[in-house]
Design a protein around this motif. Sequence first.
Motif, PDB file in Angstrom:
ATOM      1  N   PRO A 145       0.828  -1.215   0.000  1.00 27.63           N
ATOM      2  CA  PRO A 145       0.000   0.000   0.000  1.00 27.63           C
ATOM      3  C   PRO A 145       0.859   1.261   0.000  1.00 27.63           C
ATOM      4  CG  PRO A 145       0.058  -0.962   2.200  1.00 27.63           C
ATOM      5  CD  PRO A 145       0.891  -1.841   1.327  1.00 27.63           C
ATOM      6  N   VAL A 146       1.590   1.522  -1.096  1.00 22.58           N
ATOM      7  CA  VAL A 146       2.390   2.749  -1.174  1.00 22.58           C
ATOM      8  C   VAL A 146       1.664   3.763  -2.059  1.00 22.58           C
ATOM      9  CG1 VAL A 146       4.588   1.547  -0.883  1.00 22.58           C
ATOM     10  CG2 VAL A 146       3.750   2.021  -3.179  1.00 22.58           C
ATOM     11  N   THR A 147       1.918   5.029  -1.810  1.00 17.67           N
ATOM     12  CA  THR A 147       1.325   6.066  -2.660  1.00 17.67           C
ATOM     13  C   THR A 147       2.445   6.831  -3.353  1.00 17.67           C
ATOM     14  OG1 THR A 147       1.335   7.562  -0.783  1.00 17.67           O
ATOM     15  CG2 THR A 147      -0.717   6.389  -1.215  1.00 17.67           C
ATOM     16  N   GLY A 148       2.080   7.625  -4.321  1.00 17.54           N
ATOM     17  CA  GLY A 148       3.068   8.415  -5.055  1.00 17.54           C
ATOM     18  C   GLY A 148       2.812   8.400  -6.540  1.00 17.54           C
ATOM     19  N   ALA A 149       2.000   7.448  -7.002  1.00 12.71           N
ATOM     20  CA  ALA A 149       1.711   7.351  -8.430  1.00 12.71           C
ATOM     21  C   ALA A 149       0.453   8.142  -8.759  1.00 12.71           C
ATOM     22  CB  ALA A 149       1.524   5.893  -8.823  1.00 12.71           C
ATOM     23  N   ALA A 150       0.338   8.544 -10.042  1.00 13.86           N
ATOM     24  CA  ALA A 150      -0.871   9.233 -10.483  1.00 13.86           C
ATOM     25  C   ALA A 150      -2.027   8.251 -10.626  1.00 13.86           C
ATOM     26  CB  ALA A 150      -0.604   9.930 -11.808  1.00 13.86           C
ATOM     27  N   TYR A 151      -1.685   6.980 -10.812  1.00 18.83           N
ATOM     28  CA  TYR A 151      -2.713   5.974 -11.044  1.00 18.83           C
ATOM     29  C   TYR A 151      -2.125   4.650 -10.583  1.00 18.83           C
ATOM     30  CZ  TYR A 151      -6.448   3.556 -13.569  1.00 18.83           C
ATOM     31  OH  TYR A 151      -7.536   2.797 -13.901  1.00 18.83           O
ATOM     32  N   ASP A 152      -2.794   3.995  -9.636  1.00 23.02           N
ATOM     33  CA  ASP A 152      -2.221   2.838  -8.958  1.00 23.02           C
ATOM     34  C   ASP A 152      -2.622   1.550  -9.655  1.00 23.02           C
ATOM     35  OD1 ASP A 152      -1.221   1.040  -7.178  1.00 23.02           O
ATOM     36  OD2 ASP A 152      -2.650   1.484  -5.582  1.00 23.02           O
ATOM     37  N   PHE A 153      -1.621   0.768 -10.090  1.00 17.26           N
ATOM     38  CA  PHE A 153      -1.922  -0.529 -10.713  1.00 17.26           C
ATOM     39  C   PHE A 153      -2.123  -1.615  -9.662  1.00 17.26           C
ATOM     40  CE2 PHE A 153       0.634   0.325 -14.858  1.00 17.26           C
ATOM     41  CZ  PHE A 153      -0.305   1.265 -15.229  1.00 17.26           C
ATOM     42  N   GLY A 154      -1.700  -1.357  -8.416  1.00 20.59           N
ATOM     43  CA  GLY A 154      -1.753  -2.374  -7.369  1.00 20.59           C
ATOM     44  C   GLY A 154      -3.171  -2.783  -7.032  1.00 20.59           C
ATOM     45  N   VAL A 172      10.246 -22.434  -6.450  1.00 17.92           N
ATOM     46  CA  VAL A 172      11.444 -23.258  -6.261  1.00 17.92           C
ATOM     47  C   VAL A 172      11.080 -24.743  -6.312  1.00 17.92           C
ATOM     48  CG1 VAL A 172      13.305 -23.848  -4.640  1.00 17.92           C
ATOM     49  CG2 VAL A 172      12.630 -21.453  -4.961  1.00 17.92           C
ATOM     50  N   ASP A 173       9.965 -25.127  -5.640  1.00 20.48           N
ATOM     51  CA  ASP A 173       9.507 -26.531  -5.661  1.00 20.48           C
ATOM     52  C   ASP A 173       9.278 -27.025  -7.083  1.00 20.48           C
ATOM     53  OD1 ASP A 173       9.494 -26.673  -2.961  1.00 20.48           O
ATOM     54  OD2 ASP A 173       7.310 -26.468  -2.725  1.00 20.48           O
ATOM     55  N   LEU A 174       8.790 -26.141  -7.931  1.00 16.11           N
ATOM     56  CA  LEU A 174       8.461 -26.541  -9.305  1.00 16.11           C
ATOM     57  C   LEU A 174       9.703 -26.601 -10.193  1.00 16.11           C
ATOM     58  CD1 LEU A 174       5.184 -24.446  -9.851  1.00 16.11           C
ATOM     59  CD2 LEU A 174       5.339 -26.943  -9.763  1.00 16.11           C
ATOM     60  N   GLY A 175      10.845 -26.244  -9.631  1.00 15.22           N
ATOM     61  CA  GLY A 175      12.079 -26.278 -10.431  1.00 15.22           C
ATOM     62  C   GLY A 175      12.212 -25.067 -11.344  1.00 15.22           C
ATOM     63  N   LEU A 176      11.463 -24.014 -11.035  1.00 16.65           N
ATOM     64  CA  LEU A 176      11.537 -22.783 -11.830  1.00 16.65           C
ATOM     65  C   LEU A 176      12.409 -21.779 -11.092  1.00 16.65           C
ATOM     66  CD1 LEU A 176       7.756 -22.846 -12.778  1.00 16.65           C
ATOM     67  CD2 LEU A 176       9.681 -23.390 -14.295  1.00 16.65           C
ATOM     68  N   ARG A 177      12.729 -20.666 -11.757  1.00 15.86           N
ATOM     69  CA  ARG A 177      13.705 -19.724 -11.199  1.00 15.86           C
ATOM     70  C   ARG A 177      13.021 -18.522 -10.575  1.00 15.86           C
ATOM     71  NH1 ARG A 177      18.619 -18.073 -15.092  1.00 15.86           N
ATOM     72  NH2 ARG A 177      20.234 -18.626 -13.619  1.00 15.86           N
ATOM     73  N   PRO A 178      13.184 -18.304  -9.271  1.00 14.71           N
ATOM     74  CA  PRO A 178      12.417 -17.248  -8.611  1.00 14.71           C
ATOM     75  C   PRO A 178      13.016 -15.849  -8.791  1.00 14.71           C
ATOM     76  CG  PRO A 178      13.770 -18.391  -7.001  1.00 14.71           C
ATOM     77  CD  PRO A 178      14.039 -19.052  -8.325  1.00 14.71           C
ATOM     78  N   SER A 179      12.145 -14.921  -9.187  1.00 12.17           N
ATOM     79  CA  SER A 179      12.477 -13.495  -9.199  1.00 12.17           C
ATOM     80  C   SER A 179      11.334 -12.768  -8.506  1.00 12.17           C
ATOM     81  CB  SER A 179      12.621 -12.979 -10.631  1.00 12.17           C
ATOM     82  OG  SER A 179      13.806 -13.464 -11.224  1.00 12.17           O
ATOM     83  N   LEU A 180      11.537 -11.498  -8.232  1.00 12.03           N
ATOM     84  CA  LEU A 180      10.441 -10.673  -7.707  1.00 12.03           C
ATOM     85  C   LEU A 180      10.211  -9.508  -8.653  1.00 12.03           C
ATOM     86  CD1 LEU A 180      10.908 -10.333  -3.822  1.00 12.03           C
ATOM     87  CD2 LEU A 180       8.893 -11.223  -5.021  1.00 12.03           C
ATOM     88  N   THR A 181       8.967  -9.042  -8.701  1.00 13.63           N
ATOM     89  CA  THR A 181       8.659  -7.851  -9.477  1.00 13.63           C
ATOM     90  C   THR A 181       7.575  -7.063  -8.770  1.00 13.63           C
ATOM     91  OG1 THR A 181       8.118  -6.996 -11.670  1.00 13.63           O
ATOM     92  CG2 THR A 181       6.907  -8.950 -10.955  1.00 13.63           C
ATOM     93  N   PHE A 182       7.462  -5.803  -9.151  1.00 14.33           N
ATOM     94  CA  PHE A 182       6.370  -4.953  -8.645  1.00 14.33           C
ATOM     95  C   PHE A 182       6.187  -3.825  -9.643  1.00 14.33           C
ATOM     96  CE2 PHE A 182      10.349  -3.402  -6.734  1.00 14.33           C
ATOM     97  CZ  PHE A 182      10.323  -2.058  -7.073  1.00 14.33           C
ATOM     98  N   HIS A 183       5.093  -3.099  -9.511  1.00 19.75           N
ATOM     99  CA  HIS A 183       4.880  -1.892 -10.320  1.00 19.75           C
ATOM    100  C   HIS A 183       4.372  -0.820  -9.367  1.00 19.75           C
ATOM    101  CE1 HIS A 183       3.580   0.968 -13.250  1.00 19.75           C
ATOM    102  NE2 HIS A 183       3.918   0.195 -14.249  1.00 19.75           N
ATOM    103  N   PRO A 184       5.123   0.279  -9.217  1.00 19.69           N
ATOM    104  CA  PRO A 184       4.723   1.267  -8.203  1.00 19.69           C
ATOM    105  C   PRO A 184       3.510   2.103  -8.615  1.00 19.69           C
ATOM    106  CG  PRO A 184       6.655   2.030  -9.389  1.00 19.69           C
ATOM    107  CD  PRO A 184       6.354   0.648  -9.901  1.00 19.69           C
ATOM    108  N   GLY A 185       2.980   1.891  -9.827  1.00 16.50           N
ATOM    109  CA  GLY A 185       1.872   2.725 -10.318  1.00 16.50           C
ATOM    110  C   GLY A 185       2.423   3.711 -11.322  1.00 16.50           C
ATOM    111  N   THR A 186       1.595   4.105 -12.269  1.00 16.66           N
ATOM    112  CA  THR A 186       2.128   4.904 -13.366  1.00 16.66           C
ATOM    113  C   THR A 186       2.341   6.363 -12.975  1.00 16.66           C
ATOM    114  OG1 THR A 186       1.996   5.095 -15.780  1.00 16.66           O
ATOM    115  CG2 THR A 186      -0.006   5.685 -14.550  1.00 16.66           C
TER     116      THR A 186
END
Length: 379
Positions: A145-154, A172-186
């Motif tokens: 729950p962060v603010t700062g964007a003109a329009y929140d995609f979250g 990880v269990d599925l044998g896939l490669r873990p990354s993280l992503t986010f979008h702070p809002g446009t």
Amino acid sequence: MGITAGDRRGLLPSPETWLAAMQPDDPLFFFCPERLARIAGRFRTGFPGLVTYAVKANPAPEMLEGLALAGMRAFDVASPEEMDLVRAHVPGAVLHYHNPVRSRSEVAAGMARGCASWSVDRLSELEKLAGLPKDTEIAVRLKLPVTGAAYDFGAKFGAEPALVLQLLRRVVDLGLRPSLTFHPGTQCRSADPWARYIQVAGALAREAGVTLHRLNVGGGFPSDRGEGAPDLDAIFDTIGRSAGTAFDTVPQLVCEPGRALCAEAFLLVLRVKAIDDAAIFVNDGIYGGMAEWRDLGPMGRIRVMAPDGLPRPGPARGRIVFGPTCDSLDRLPDPVPLPESLTEGDYIVLEGMGAYSRALATGFNGYGARRIVRLAPVG
Ligand SMILES: *Cc1c(COP(=O)(O)O)cnc(C)c1O
């Protein structure tokens, strides 16, 4: 007073010169390849990691080819149609399939096209990806729950921290490669949301006991909508420093700007069709290239010129601006300051209009800006 051929050479590339010579009656976009190359270069040299382009912001061929010329090889796509569009203009492009909800046939389409990274934000959608080749990157999408964007995609996508932990472990269990992503809002003008997200991402990776392959810090980088040029370098700097302190093993960084890469490369030109005391009617509106005005408010970077290319002088006053369709919703939400001397047939030139403009134009009632004119210096 007209503009002579000599003036024209001196002025190019200039929208004024082109409009005075061509007198177009349809709304159109000017595309400035130099500006695109400049902003792409700013991202490539300033961002501390891999830069990808979020195609939805502006999928015009001019954009994709201009970015390819500037060295862009990886693209954030949301649909099989966007995948094919990118590959048609940039053969061999790396595709990040970062729409976290997909039908099974879309999953198959993404696999057939060899998408390199897939985002997820719920367990049921992750299970659909269990058949991906081992070690394929899965970017778990976090929301805070962060603010700062003109329009929140979250509001639509993203998993809360507790679910992120479950998703990372399951990847990880599925044998896939873990990354993280986010979008702070446009259109996020402050670097603070990135700092906060990156700090939490580091804590979650540690708590899950997972070494992240990459951290994708999303799009949301701002363009100048009239408040002054944004300080992208300050945002890049915050992202690099935050990642350095948040992680024991700093993951490779990725970003996926849409707006900030395309906004400055395009101008939108409108023509005044009719005028009365309080209101004007122009040849494009919210069903065309100005759909974003409804959600983000007015674009401040406006100038007005007479058909001969000279600026309309005089003090400004706010006027209601109606678009061309027969729908009464087709008006800009606030009065727009325009010169007193504004006249039927004048052109209104809007800077920084490349993002979510032509991509959202509907064609409703037979209107909507589509045409792109390339502005380049002549020798
Ligand atoms: C729309 C979108 C972007 C681009 O956002 P901008 O605010 O235009 O930079 C990036 N990533 C994802 C996943 C998106 O949906």
